[in-house]
Scaffold this motif. Structure first.
Motif, short mmCIF file in Angstrom:
data_model
loop_
_atom_site.label_atom_id
_atom_site.label_comp_id
_atom_site.label_asym_id
_atom_site.label_seq_id
_atom_site.Cartn_x
_atom_site.Cartn_y
_atom_site.Cartn_z
N THR A 66 0.84 -1.19 0.00
CA THR A 66 0.00 0.00 0.00
C THR A 66 0.88 1.24 0.00
O THR A 66 1.88 1.30 0.71
N SER A 94 -4.01 1.48 -9.30
CA SER A 94 -5.23 1.28 -10.09
C SER A 94 -5.02 0.27 -11.20
O SER A 94 -5.99 -0.17 -11.83
N LEU A 139 -2.76 5.89 -8.92
CA LEU A 139 -3.17 5.28 -7.66
C LEU A 139 -4.63 5.60 -7.38
O LEU A 139 -5.17 6.59 -7.87
N SER A 140 -5.24 4.77 -6.53
CA SER A 140 -6.62 5.00 -6.12
C SER A 140 -6.69 5.05 -4.60
O SER A 140 -6.20 4.13 -3.92
N CYS A 141 -7.28 6.10 -4.05
CA CYS A 141 -7.41 6.24 -2.60
C CYS A 141 -8.35 5.15 -2.08
O CYS A 141 -9.46 4.97 -2.61
N HIS A 189 -3.31 4.22 -0.37
CA HIS A 189 -3.63 4.15 -1.79
C HIS A 189 -3.21 2.81 -2.37
O HIS A 189 -2.17 2.25 -1.99
N CYS A 191 -4.25 11.96 1.01
CA CYS A 191 -5.15 12.14 -0.13
C CYS A 191 -5.61 13.59 -0.15
O CYS A 191 -6.01 14.13 0.89
N THR A 199 -8.46 9.25 -7.82
CA THR A 199 -7.27 8.86 -8.58
C THR A 199 -6.19 9.94 -8.44
O THR A 199 -6.48 11.13 -8.57
N SER A 200 -4.98 9.51 -8.13
CA SER A 200 -3.85 10.44 -8.04
C SER A 200 -2.69 9.88 -8.85
O SER A 200 -2.67 8.70 -9.22
#
Length: 237
Positions: free
Chosen positions: A18, A34, A52-54, A31, A23, A60-61
């Motif tokens: 992880t 993805s 990435l996905s929180c 995160h 965020c 999405t970042s």
């Protein structure tokens, strides 16, 4: 050390680490990848991001992988892998310690690994030394003591006693965290420091057979080992 008793312990991947960083949209800090990589071209210059996905809000970042690099500096196969969201490349980038350091976040390896062991089922008081190769499928930092507890099926106190008696030879400190392949050796009670009579024993007779290379990767197979005995633990344990 010459020995006919050999074992392979493999730290297998069970999940990706992880990514821990704040965020922008919520109070979450965890995160997950993805599974996608974004490539943006500006003429001959490229930007590449890992997406990435929180875990908390699903925002999405982006994690910068390459910024304003000339297209000629990337191998064509690598660029295609980025554009195709190659799972192997997503895995590589997610586990990259250098990328984490560069972008100011840390990786949480909890729940990402399991230990598979080929433990010869000899008694621990067998005078023949045992040589163990510990291989890592992923660079998860795992405490050496934890590996010994799982691999030998002993308590922490028993492992520490055997190390103190000179029966377990390690290239690392017992409390160190390993993330790369290494070898260790376990001596019989006739070596430095006699084993106590209360030492636990594994009394099942050894089996004969060759290592299934499809399960152990590129490492050479031990000549005579017993069936796989999977053990699991988290890196934080």
């Amino acid at each position: 050390m010459n020995t006919d008793r050999k074992a392979l312990w493999a730290v297998r991947q069970s999940a990706l680490p992880t990514v821990v960083r704040p965020c922008p949209d919520c109070s979450g800090t965890r995160h997950r990848p993805s599974g996608k990589i974004r490539v943006n071209a500006n003429g001959k210059l490229l930007d590449v991001w890992l997406l990435l996905s929180c875990v908390a809000c699903d925002r999405t970042s982006k994690v910068p992988v390459h910024e304003r690099v000339h297209v000629s500096t990337l191998e064509s196969a690598r660029l295609v892998a980025y554009e195709d969201n190659d799972p192997a490349v997503v895995r590589e980038l997610t586990m990259s310690a250098s990328l984490a350091t560069k972008n100011g976040y840390r990786l949480d390896w909890t729940g990402t690994w399991a230990l598979e062991t080929r433990t010869p089922l000899y008694a621990l008081d067998d005078p023949t030394p045992l040589k163990v190769l510990v291989s890592f499928e992923l660079p998860a930092p795992v405490r050496v003591e934890r590996l010994l507890v799982l691999g030998l099926g002993l308590s922490r106190a028993q492992v520490r006693r055997m190390v103190g008696d000179g029966r377990i030879h390690l290239p690392l400190a017992l409390d160190a965290k390993a993330h790369q392949d290494f070898e260790l050796a376990v001596d019989g009670p006739g070596s430095a420091g006699a084993a106590r009579s209360s030492e636990p024993k594994l009394l099942v007779a050894p089996t004969r057979g060759r290592t299934d290379l499809s399960r152990v990767g590129s490492h050479a197979a031990p000549p005579s080992v017993a069936p796989w005995v999977p053990r699991t633990a988290t890196a934080g344990a």
